[in-house]
Design a protein around this motif. Structure first.
Motif, PDB file in Angstrom:
ATOM      1  N   TRP A  53      44.420 -44.749  73.334  1.00  0.00           N
ATOM      2  CA  TRP A  53      43.974 -45.847  74.199  1.00  0.00           C
ATOM      3  C   TRP A  53      42.692 -46.425  73.628  1.00  0.00           C
ATOM      4  O   TRP A  53      42.047 -45.820  72.777  1.00  0.00           O
ATOM      5  CB  TRP A  53      43.691 -45.333  75.618  1.00  0.00           C
ATOM      6  N   ALA A  54      42.325 -47.592  74.113  1.00  0.00           N
ATOM      7  CA  ALA A  54      41.054 -48.214  73.722  1.00  0.00           C
ATOM      8  C   ALA A  54      40.438 -48.874  74.945  1.00  0.00           C
ATOM      9  O   ALA A  54      41.148 -49.391  75.804  1.00  0.00           O
ATOM     10  CB  ALA A  54      41.278 -49.253  72.627  1.00  0.00           C
ATOM     11  N   ASP A  55      39.112 -48.825  75.005  1.00  0.00           N
ATOM     12  CA  ASP A  55      38.470 -49.592  76.072  1.00  0.00           C
ATOM     13  C   ASP A  55      38.185 -50.987  75.544  1.00  0.00           C
ATOM     14  O   ASP A  55      37.953 -51.204  74.364  1.00  0.00           O
ATOM     15  CB  ASP A  55      37.235 -48.905  76.654  1.00  0.00           C
ATOM     16  N   PHE A  56      38.293 -51.934  76.432  1.00  0.00           N
ATOM     17  CA  PHE A  56      38.164 -53.334  76.065  1.00  0.00           C
ATOM     18  C   PHE A  56      37.512 -54.055  77.241  1.00  0.00           C
ATOM     19  O   PHE A  56      38.172 -54.392  78.213  1.00  0.00           O
ATOM     20  CB  PHE A  56      39.561 -53.896  75.753  1.00  0.00           C
ATOM     21  N   TYR A  57      36.215 -54.236  77.147  1.00  0.00           N
ATOM     22  CA  TYR A  57      35.419 -54.766  78.252  1.00  0.00           C
ATOM     23  C   TYR A  57      35.403 -56.295  78.324  1.00  0.00           C
ATOM     24  O   TYR A  57      34.710 -56.862  79.161  1.00  0.00           O
ATOM     25  CB  TYR A  57      33.976 -54.264  78.136  1.00  0.00           C
ATOM     26  N   TYR A  58      36.150 -56.938  77.467  1.00  0.00           N
ATOM     27  CA  TYR A  58      36.140 -58.401  77.402  1.00  0.00           C
ATOM     28  C   TYR A  58      36.301 -59.038  78.783  1.00  0.00           C
ATOM     29  O   TYR A  58      35.586 -59.974  79.123  1.00  0.00           O
ATOM     30  CB  TYR A  58      37.253 -58.878  76.464  1.00  0.00           C
ATOM     31  N   PHE A  59      37.223 -58.525  79.588  1.00  0.00           N
ATOM     32  CA  PHE A  59      37.537 -59.159  80.871  1.00  0.00           C
ATOM     33  C   PHE A  59      36.444 -58.980  81.913  1.00  0.00           C
ATOM     34  O   PHE A  59      36.474 -59.629  82.954  1.00  0.00           O
ATOM     35  CB  PHE A  59      38.889 -58.670  81.396  1.00  0.00           C
ATOM     36  N   LEU A  61      33.191 -59.418  81.038  1.00  0.00           N
ATOM     37  CA  LEU A  61      32.037 -60.172  80.527  1.00  0.00           C
ATOM     38  C   LEU A  61      31.851 -61.491  81.274  1.00  0.00           C
ATOM     39  O   LEU A  61      32.821 -62.069  81.783  1.00  0.00           O
ATOM     40  CB  LEU A  61      32.235 -60.484  79.047  1.00  0.00           C
ATOM     41  N   PRO A  62      30.616 -62.001  81.274  1.00  0.00           N
ATOM     42  CA  PRO A  62      30.390 -63.340  81.827  1.00  0.00           C
ATOM     43  C   PRO A  62      31.129 -64.389  80.975  1.00  0.00           C
ATOM     44  O   PRO A  62      31.395 -64.176  79.791  1.00  0.00           O
ATOM     45  CB  PRO A  62      28.874 -63.538  81.725  1.00  0.00           C
ATOM     46  N   ASP A  63      31.445 -65.517  81.577  1.00  0.00           N
ATOM     47  CA  ASP A  63      32.211 -66.575  80.896  1.00  0.00           C
ATOM     48  C   ASP A  63      31.579 -67.010  79.579  1.00  0.00           C
ATOM     49  O   ASP A  63      32.287 -67.262  78.608  1.00  0.00           O
ATOM     50  CB  ASP A  63      32.389 -67.781  81.818  1.00  0.00           C
ATOM     51  N   GLU A  64      30.266 -67.101  79.540  1.00  0.00           N
ATOM     52  CA  GLU A  64      29.575 -67.537  78.322  1.00  0.00           C
ATOM     53  C   GLU A  64      29.842 -66.563  77.159  1.00  0.00           C
ATOM     54  O   GLU A  64      30.094 -66.984  76.032  1.00  0.00           O
ATOM     55  CB  GLU A  64      28.070 -67.617  78.595  1.00  0.00           C
ATOM     56  N   ALA A  65      29.806 -65.269  77.433  1.00  0.00           N
ATOM     57  CA  ALA A  65      30.076 -64.268  76.398  1.00  0.00           C
ATOM     58  C   ALA A  65      31.542 -64.316  75.972  1.00  0.00           C
ATOM     59  O   ALA A  65      31.853 -64.189  74.780  1.00  0.00           O
ATOM     60  CB  ALA A  65      29.709 -62.878  76.910  1.00  0.00           C
ATOM     61  N   LYS A  66      32.442 -64.505  76.931  1.00  0.00           N
ATOM     62  CA  LYS A  66      33.870 -64.621  76.593  1.00  0.00           C
ATOM     63  C   LYS A  66      34.107 -65.808  75.673  1.00  0.00           C
ATOM     64  O   LYS A  66      34.869 -65.718  74.710  1.00  0.00           O
ATOM     65  CB  LYS A  66      34.702 -64.788  77.864  1.00  0.00           C
ATOM     66  N   GLU A  67      33.467 -66.930  75.978  1.00  0.00           N
ATOM     67  CA  GLU A  67      33.647 -68.134  75.173  1.00  0.00           C
ATOM     68  C   GLU A  67      33.174 -67.905  73.735  1.00  0.00           C
ATOM     69  O   GLU A  67      33.843 -68.314  72.782  1.00  0.00           O
ATOM     70  CB  GLU A  67      32.898 -69.317  75.791  1.00  0.00           C
ATOM     71  N   LYS A  68      32.060 -67.226  73.578  1.00  0.00           N
ATOM     72  CA  LYS A  68      31.534 -66.937  72.240  1.00  0.00           C
ATOM     73  C   LYS A  68      32.544 -66.094  71.453  1.00  0.00           C
ATOM     74  O   LYS A  68      32.785 -66.336  70.274  1.00  0.00           O
ATOM     75  CB  LYS A  68      30.197 -66.212  72.348  1.00  0.00           C
ATOM     76  N   ARG A  79      45.758 -66.155  71.996  1.00  0.00           N
ATOM     77  CA  ARG A  79      47.007 -66.017  72.772  1.00  0.00           C
ATOM     78  C   ARG A  79      47.206 -64.572  73.203  1.00  0.00           C
ATOM     79  O   ARG A  79      47.595 -64.287  74.341  1.00  0.00           O
ATOM     80  CB  ARG A  79      48.216 -66.492  71.961  1.00  0.00           C
ATOM     81  N   TYR A  80      46.912 -63.651  72.315  1.00  0.00           N
ATOM     82  CA  TYR A  80      47.038 -62.235  72.640  1.00  0.00           C
ATOM     83  C   TYR A  80      46.075 -61.852  73.781  1.00  0.00           C
ATOM     84  O   TYR A  80      46.446 -61.084  74.676  1.00  0.00           O
ATOM     85  CB  TYR A  80      46.786 -61.382  71.393  1.00  0.00           C
ATOM     86  N   LEU A  81      44.877 -62.403  73.762  1.00  0.00           N
ATOM     87  CA  LEU A  81      43.926 -62.160  74.864  1.00  0.00           C
ATOM     88  C   LEU A  81      44.527 -62.572  76.204  1.00  0.00           C
ATOM     89  O   LEU A  81      44.389 -61.860  77.201  1.00  0.00           O
ATOM     90  CB  LEU A  81      42.630 -62.944  74.653  1.00  0.00           C
ATOM     91  N   ASP A  89      44.533 -53.982  83.941  1.00  0.00           N
ATOM     92  CA  ASP A  89      44.361 -53.029  85.046  1.00  0.00           C
ATOM     93  C   ASP A  89      43.216 -52.110  84.664  1.00  0.00           C
ATOM     94  O   ASP A  89      43.416 -50.992  84.203  1.00  0.00           O
ATOM     95  CB  ASP A  89      45.647 -52.220  85.267  1.00  0.00           C
ATOM     96  N   GLY A  90      41.996 -52.610  84.779  1.00  0.00           N
ATOM     97  CA  GLY A  90      40.839 -51.838  84.358  1.00  0.00           C
ATOM     98  C   GLY A  90      40.422 -52.232  82.959  1.00  0.00           C
ATOM     99  O   GLY A  90      40.703 -53.335  82.488  1.00  0.00           O
ATOM    100  N   ILE A  91      39.769 -51.308  82.273  1.00  0.00           N
ATOM    101  CA  ILE A  91      39.225 -51.597  80.947  1.00  0.00           C
ATOM    102  C   ILE A  91      39.874 -50.771  79.849  1.00  0.00           C
ATOM    103  O   ILE A  91      39.570 -50.940  78.686  1.00  0.00           O
ATOM    104  CB  ILE A  91      37.702 -51.360  80.921  1.00  0.00           C
ATOM    105  N   ILE A  92      40.760 -49.857  80.218  1.00  0.00           N
ATOM    106  CA  ILE A  92      41.395 -48.978  79.246  1.00  0.00           C
ATOM    107  C   ILE A  92      42.840 -49.450  79.023  1.00  0.00           C
ATOM    108  O   ILE A  92      43.597 -49.594  79.977  1.00  0.00           O
ATOM    109  CB  ILE A  92      41.420 -47.513  79.735  1.00  0.00           C
TER     110      ILE A  92
END
Length: 140
Positions: A53-59, A61-68, A79-81, A89-92
């Motif tokens: 598994w991997a943690d992925f905190y992207y979702f 993050l604040p919108d500004e960080a996501k945009e960057k 598209r994969y994002l 369902d969480g971060i994992i």
């Protein structure tokens, strides 16, 4: 997947990296994205594809960080994002090839750090600055 479920399947989960230094055997690697994919794939293959598994905190993050982050990705990666967001369902997330490659790229560029969790045997790969990965294993 939620953190509690990850712990239940036997992964080494660390709230802070210092816990790993204090409680685990560890080694560090400096790896570019390609090297990271190769090493992580070998670990993944050794433990069994269903045990990673991997943690992925992207979702989170604040919108500004996501945009960057989105600006640094290809159209296909973006598209994969969107696909990941639909099943979030969480971060994992269960590790898959596209996720591994995306996270290795984000680690390398220091856009977003992720941690990879393997069981059977347990190891945790903590992505860090300067293409650094710290690998934690249970003490022998």
């Amino acid at each position: 997947m939620q953190i509690e479920t990850l712990k239940q399947v036997g992964a080494i989960y660390l709230e802070q990296i210092q816990e790993g230094f204090d409680q685990c055997d560890w080694v560090e690697f400096t790896l570019d994205a390609g090297e990271a994919v190769d090493k992580l794939s070998a670990e993944w293959e050794a433990c069994g594809k269903e045990n990673a598994w991997a943690d992925f905190y992207y979702f989170t993050l604040p919108d500004e960080a996501k945009e960057k982050i989105r600006e640094s990705l290809t159209e296909e990666e973006n598209r994969y994002l969107k696909e990941l967001e639909a099943e979030e369902d969480g971060i994992i997330f269960p590790l898959e090839e596209r996720l591994l490659r995306l996270l290795a790229k984000l680690n390398e560029t220091e856009m977003l750090f992720s941690t990879f969790y393997f069981t059977n045997p347990a190891s945790t790969w903590w992505g860090n600055y300067r293409k650094n990965y710290v690998v934690f294993r249970e003490k022998k």
